[in-house]
Enzyme design. Structure first.
Site, short mmCIF file in Angstrom:
data_model
loop_
_atom_site.label_atom_id
_atom_site.label_comp_id
_atom_site.label_asym_id
_atom_site.label_seq_id
_atom_site.Cartn_x
_atom_site.Cartn_y
_atom_site.Cartn_z
N GLU A 117 1.01 -1.10 -0.21
CA GLU A 117 0.16 -0.05 -0.16
C GLU A 117 1.00 1.17 -0.17
O GLU A 117 1.71 1.36 0.84
CB GLU A 117 -0.98 -0.18 1.28
N GLY A 143 2.78 -1.07 -5.39
CA GLY A 143 2.66 -2.38 -5.27
C GLY A 143 3.05 -3.19 -6.44
O GLY A 143 3.37 -4.34 -6.29
N ASP A 163 -5.59 -5.02 -7.93
CA ASP A 163 -6.80 -4.29 -7.77
C ASP A 163 -6.40 -2.68 -7.75
O ASP A 163 -6.92 -1.99 -6.92
CB ASP A 163 -7.45 -4.75 -6.50
#
Length: 278
Positions: A117, A143, A163
């Site tokens: 993150e 990431g 994602d």
């Protein structure tokens, strides 16, 4: 993008679709005693308060998890996912688990989680949440770069969840570049790519680019909750590279049930199909 905060969208229909797929993948990994690795490129927070200002500003969870929560029962395909949500709540729906919390809930003692993150506030919350969990490593870093640096992981079986927010169009191309490099380092890993169905149709080009990589064995799952319009997300997609055996049969009843529960107009439908064969 550091401007993106998932709290505005937590528990929406896309989260239901994405996390149902994630639970199915982790359930498959848990069928063998051998430990697994879970890596995530864009982790966000572990849990989201559905009564805070972000969630209440958009109320997107009302069109997602809240509709499942009010059902007296859900079908077997959705049950394992629904249990993950219930373990974060009591009798009332107050919180929604992010993918890190779902993965940790399903992980066993020997399984390992690596969570990336970049947002400074989000990563601090994530670190605090898992501060006493030795299975979980939280990384404050990009990431894509972070996951690549850990491939192949130990244990050497498992899953990568990709994602991103897709707030900038270059993100679609970045996903393709990441998959191309990651697959070279870890060809036996499973890769789960979430993407939004948006009117610009950039996701279609991303899927075609992934097909052209030459990587085999890709399964596609899509949930369309309404007719495409000039703006706004009308559906959610997941592309799974190296899916476990029989995943399509596991996902189909779940996404079919989602159409009935989460549809926003009569055009709602779902698809689970082979994108690239073995």
């Amino acid at each position: 993008m550091l401007s993106y905060l998932h709290g505005f969208h937590a528990g929406n229909f896309a989260d239901v679709h994405k996390h149902h797929t994630l639970v199915a993948l982790l359930t498959s990994l848990n069928r063998k005693e051998k430990p697994w690795s879970y890596l995530e490129t864009h982790s966000g927070k572990a849990a989201y308060d559905l009564a805070d200002d972000q969630a209440l500003k958009t109320l997107e969870f009302k069109e997602g998890i809240a509709k499942l929560w009010t059902q007296p029962s859900v079908n077997e395909s959705l049950q394992a996912y629904f249990e993950c949500v219930k373990q974060c709540n009591g009798d009332e729906l107050l919180s929604y688990p992010g993918s890190p919390a779902i993965a940790a809930y399903m992980a066993r003692e020997a399984d390992k989680l690596h969570l990336m993150e970049l947002h400074p506030n989000e990563v601090n919350v994530l670190k605090h949440h898992f501060r006493r969990d030795p299975r979980v490593s939280v990384h404050h870093r990009d990431g894509y770069e972070g996951v690549l640096s850990l491939l192949p992981p130990k244990p050497n079986r498992g899953l990568v969840l990709i994602d991103p927010s897709y707030e900038v169009k270059e993100e679609y191309e970045q996903v393709v570049r990441f998959i191309t490099m990651a697959y070279k380092h870890w060809p036996i890993g499973t890769y789960a790519i979430w993407y939004p169905l948006l009117p610009a149709n950039r996701w279609r080009f991303m899927l075609e680019d992934l097909r052209r990589t030459g990587i085999r064995n890709m399964l596609l799952s899509e949930l369309h909750v309404k007719q495409p319009s000039e703006q706004g997300m009308y559906g959610s997609g997941m592309l799974i590279i190296n899916p476990p055996w029989n995943l399509d049969a596991v996902l189909k009843p779940g996404v079919s049930s989602m159409v009935d529960l989460l549809k926003q107009d009569a055009s709602a439908h779902a698809e689970v199909s082979v994108w690239v064969g073995e």
